[in-house]
Design a protein around this motif. Structure first.
Motif, short mmCIF file in Angstrom:
data_model
loop_
_atom_site.label_atom_id
_atom_site.label_comp_id
_atom_site.label_asym_id
_atom_site.label_seq_id
_atom_site.Cartn_x
_atom_site.Cartn_y
_atom_site.Cartn_z
N MET A 145 0.82 -1.20 0.00
CA MET A 145 0.00 0.00 0.00
C MET A 145 0.86 1.26 0.00
SD MET A 145 -3.21 -1.10 2.44
CE MET A 145 -4.20 0.29 1.90
N GLU A 146 2.00 1.21 0.65
CA GLU A 146 2.90 2.36 0.63
C GLU A 146 3.42 2.62 -0.78
OE1 GLU A 146 5.59 1.16 3.63
OE2 GLU A 146 4.32 1.88 5.28
N LYS A 147 3.65 1.57 -1.55
CA LYS A 147 4.05 1.74 -2.94
C LYS A 147 2.93 2.40 -3.74
CE LYS A 147 5.82 -0.63 -7.04
NZ LYS A 147 6.27 -1.93 -7.62
N ALA A 148 1.69 1.93 -3.53
CA ALA A 148 0.55 2.56 -4.19
C ALA A 148 0.45 4.02 -3.80
CB ALA A 148 -0.74 1.83 -3.83
N GLY A 149 0.69 4.33 -2.53
CA GLY A 149 0.63 5.71 -2.06
C GLY A 149 1.67 6.59 -2.71
N ARG A 150 2.86 6.06 -2.94
CA ARG A 150 3.91 6.86 -3.59
C ARG A 150 3.54 7.18 -5.03
NH1 ARG A 150 7.15 3.29 -0.49
NH2 ARG A 150 7.53 1.90 -2.27
N ILE A 151 2.98 6.20 -5.73
CA ILE A 151 2.53 6.45 -7.10
C ILE A 151 1.42 7.48 -7.10
CG2 ILE A 151 1.39 5.41 -9.11
CD1 ILE A 151 2.76 2.74 -8.27
N HIS A 186 0.04 1.46 -11.38
CA HIS A 186 -1.33 1.20 -10.93
C HIS A 186 -1.88 -0.06 -11.60
CE1 HIS A 186 -5.55 1.72 -10.08
NE2 HIS A 186 -5.86 2.30 -11.22
N HIS A 187 -2.61 -0.88 -10.85
CA HIS A 187 -3.09 -2.14 -11.40
C HIS A 187 -4.30 -2.00 -12.32
CE1 HIS A 187 -5.32 -2.62 -7.27
NE2 HIS A 187 -6.04 -1.89 -8.09
N GLY A 188 -4.87 -0.80 -12.44
CA GLY A 188 -5.84 -0.55 -13.50
C GLY A 188 -7.29 -0.71 -13.16
N ILE A 189 -7.62 -0.92 -11.89
CA ILE A 189 -9.02 -1.04 -11.50
C ILE A 189 -9.19 -0.40 -10.13
CG2 ILE A 189 -8.69 -3.30 -10.38
CD1 ILE A 189 -11.50 -4.06 -11.34
N ALA A 190 -10.38 0.18 -9.90
CA ALA A 190 -10.75 0.66 -8.57
C ALA A 190 -11.85 -0.28 -8.08
CB ALA A 190 -11.23 2.10 -8.62
N VAL A 253 -1.90 -1.31 -6.24
CA VAL A 253 -0.75 -2.14 -6.59
C VAL A 253 -1.01 -3.53 -6.03
CG1 VAL A 253 1.72 -2.54 -6.20
CG2 VAL A 253 0.89 -0.23 -6.64
N GLN A 254 -0.87 -4.55 -6.87
CA GLN A 254 -1.04 -5.95 -6.46
C GLN A 254 -2.35 -6.16 -5.70
OE1 GLN A 254 2.51 -7.71 -4.63
NE2 GLN A 254 3.71 -6.05 -5.49
N GLY A 255 -3.41 -5.47 -6.14
CA GLY A 255 -4.72 -5.64 -5.54
C GLY A 255 -5.05 -4.67 -4.44
N TYR A 256 -4.05 -4.00 -3.85
CA TYR A 256 -4.26 -3.11 -2.72
C TYR A 256 -4.33 -1.66 -3.16
CZ TYR A 256 -3.38 -7.00 0.42
OH TYR A 256 -3.47 -8.20 1.09
#
Length: 397
Positions: A145-151, A186-190, A253-256
């Motif tokens: 989730m921290e990786k998603a947050g950085r993006i 980003h994994h491409g879905i919300a 990222v990776q679902g999260y």
């Protein structure tokens, strides 16, 4: 296959689910998990099948399609093929009695096919138990989730200001933000748990588009592409000098996922009363974040903040007109709309490692939705933000 969920994670999750079921449903016998989000959480793979969890004995993931992919990407210890639920029933016994399922999302037709071979006599929910287990994130999950947050921070804070062009449509901006997010990882879905919720990116709007009514349970609004697809943004609404630009989207990222809102002022500043309302929303976010500590109930956080707000500020707070929501924030993880919710009625105390998106916002007639949203991890020192600290209303002129 990259990014396999560690076996130790899967064991811990299943153990915590069983303990939660024991505590809240002492007589439970059998759980059948059909939802792909929960399947991924407990097994590390998303397939067409069912995860069967007996109270005694080991859980089995039965897969119709694709067994090959499930075995490639999952470290779950017992994955078996099936052509139909008949195969699972033959191997595990055609159980009767009570079954716990995801009653919020499992289609009736699917469940009736299951009952042909598992002649259960009573159905109960496991939705709350699974959601509560998922709410507390491990160090492994937080690192993703921290990786998603950085993006998320980079795209919305650093890149979007340079995308804004007079005359571009909401849909153009939405498409460009989505494309850049995906290029950045980003994994491409919300992904949402709420039934029937569809989102490509999130909610995006220029000016009063951001307070246009929607069926989504959130403070913001969105014109969308039209009645048949109220998502992404309007092809007709063009960006004009003086517009508020509202971008509320998820990044995963990776679902999260993480959840974040940034606002921008295009061409010139907004009216002073709108900017002051925005600044107050940022203060509310920071005050709320300071209360996100283990042992504090979400309902207590909500009451402390909302009951202390000025009556004039409460008008159109968390929405616009009669379209106001009764929360300040929500859990986020494998779905954008998770528990706990910072609202009245959520009395189970926060735990360290829970992740919550705080989104104090206020609708302004003639302007749109001001405010902010960021994603925070519950820690002993209060909420730790993982999506950036920009206060929003970014000037682009």
């Amino acid at each position: 296959m990259e990014h396999k969920t560690p076996a130790s994670e899967l064991r811990d999750r299943m153990e915590r689910f069983r303990l939660r079921m024991d505590a809240e449903n002492p007589s439970w016998e059998f759980a059948a998990i059909f939802g792909r989000t929960n399947q991924f959480y407990f097994t590390g793979t998303m397939q067409d099948g069912v995860l069967l969890v007996p109270r005694t004995g080991e859980a089995v993931l039965w897969v119709r399609r694709s067994l090959e992919r499930a075995e490639d990407e999952s470290l779950f210890p017992d994955i078996r093929p099936m052509k139909s639920y008949r195969d699972a029933a033959a191997a595990m016994g055609a159980r009767s009695g009570t079954v716990h399922v995801e009653t919020e999302t499992v289609p009736l037709a699917l469940f009736e096919r299951f009952r042909k071979h598992f002649p259960v006599t009573e159905t109960k929910s496991l939705d709350a138990q699974a959601a509560k287990v998922r709410a507390k994130k491990s160090a492994y999950e937080l690192s993703i989730m921290e990786k998603a947050g950085r993006i998320h921070r980079h795209v919305l804070e650093d890149c979007v200001p340079g995308m804004l062009r007079e005359g571009m449509s909401e849909a153009e901006l939405g498409g460009e933000i989505f494309s850049l997010l995906v290029r950045e990882g980003h994994h491409g879905i919300a992904r949402f748990g709420m039934f029937g919720t569809e989102m490509i990116l999130g909610q995006l709007g220029f000016g009063e588009s951001s307070i246009y009514p929607t069926g989504f349970d959130g403070p913001g609004g969105c014109l969308g592409a039209g009645p048949g697809a109220p998502v992404l943004g309007s092809h007709d609404r063009k960006l004009r000098v003086g517009d508020l630009v509202f971008v509320d989207c998820a990044c995963g990222v990776q679902g999260y996922h993480t959840d974040k809102t940034v606002t921008y002022m295009f061409g010139r500043p907004l009216p002073e009363h709108a900017m002051e309302a925005h600044r107050r929303c940022v203060e509310v976010q920071n005050e709320t974040a300071s209360l996100l500590r283990p042992g504090v109930a979400p309902s207590e956080v909500y009451a402390t903040i909302v009951d202390g707000l000025e009556p004039e500020f409460l008008e159109n707070f968390m929405g616009f007109g009669d379209r106001r929501v009764q929360f300040l924030g929500h859990g986020v993880g494998l779905q954008v709309d998770e528990v706990p919710v910072i609202a009245r009625g959520f009395d189970e105390p926060l735990e360290e490692g829970m992740v919550i998106a705080l989104e104090p916002k206020k609708g302004i007639r003639g302007v749109g939705m001001v405010g902010i949203e960021n994603t925070f991890v519950v820690t002993r020192g209060g909420g730790r933000c993982i999506t950036g600290t920009n206060p929003g209303l970014v000037p682009v002129y």
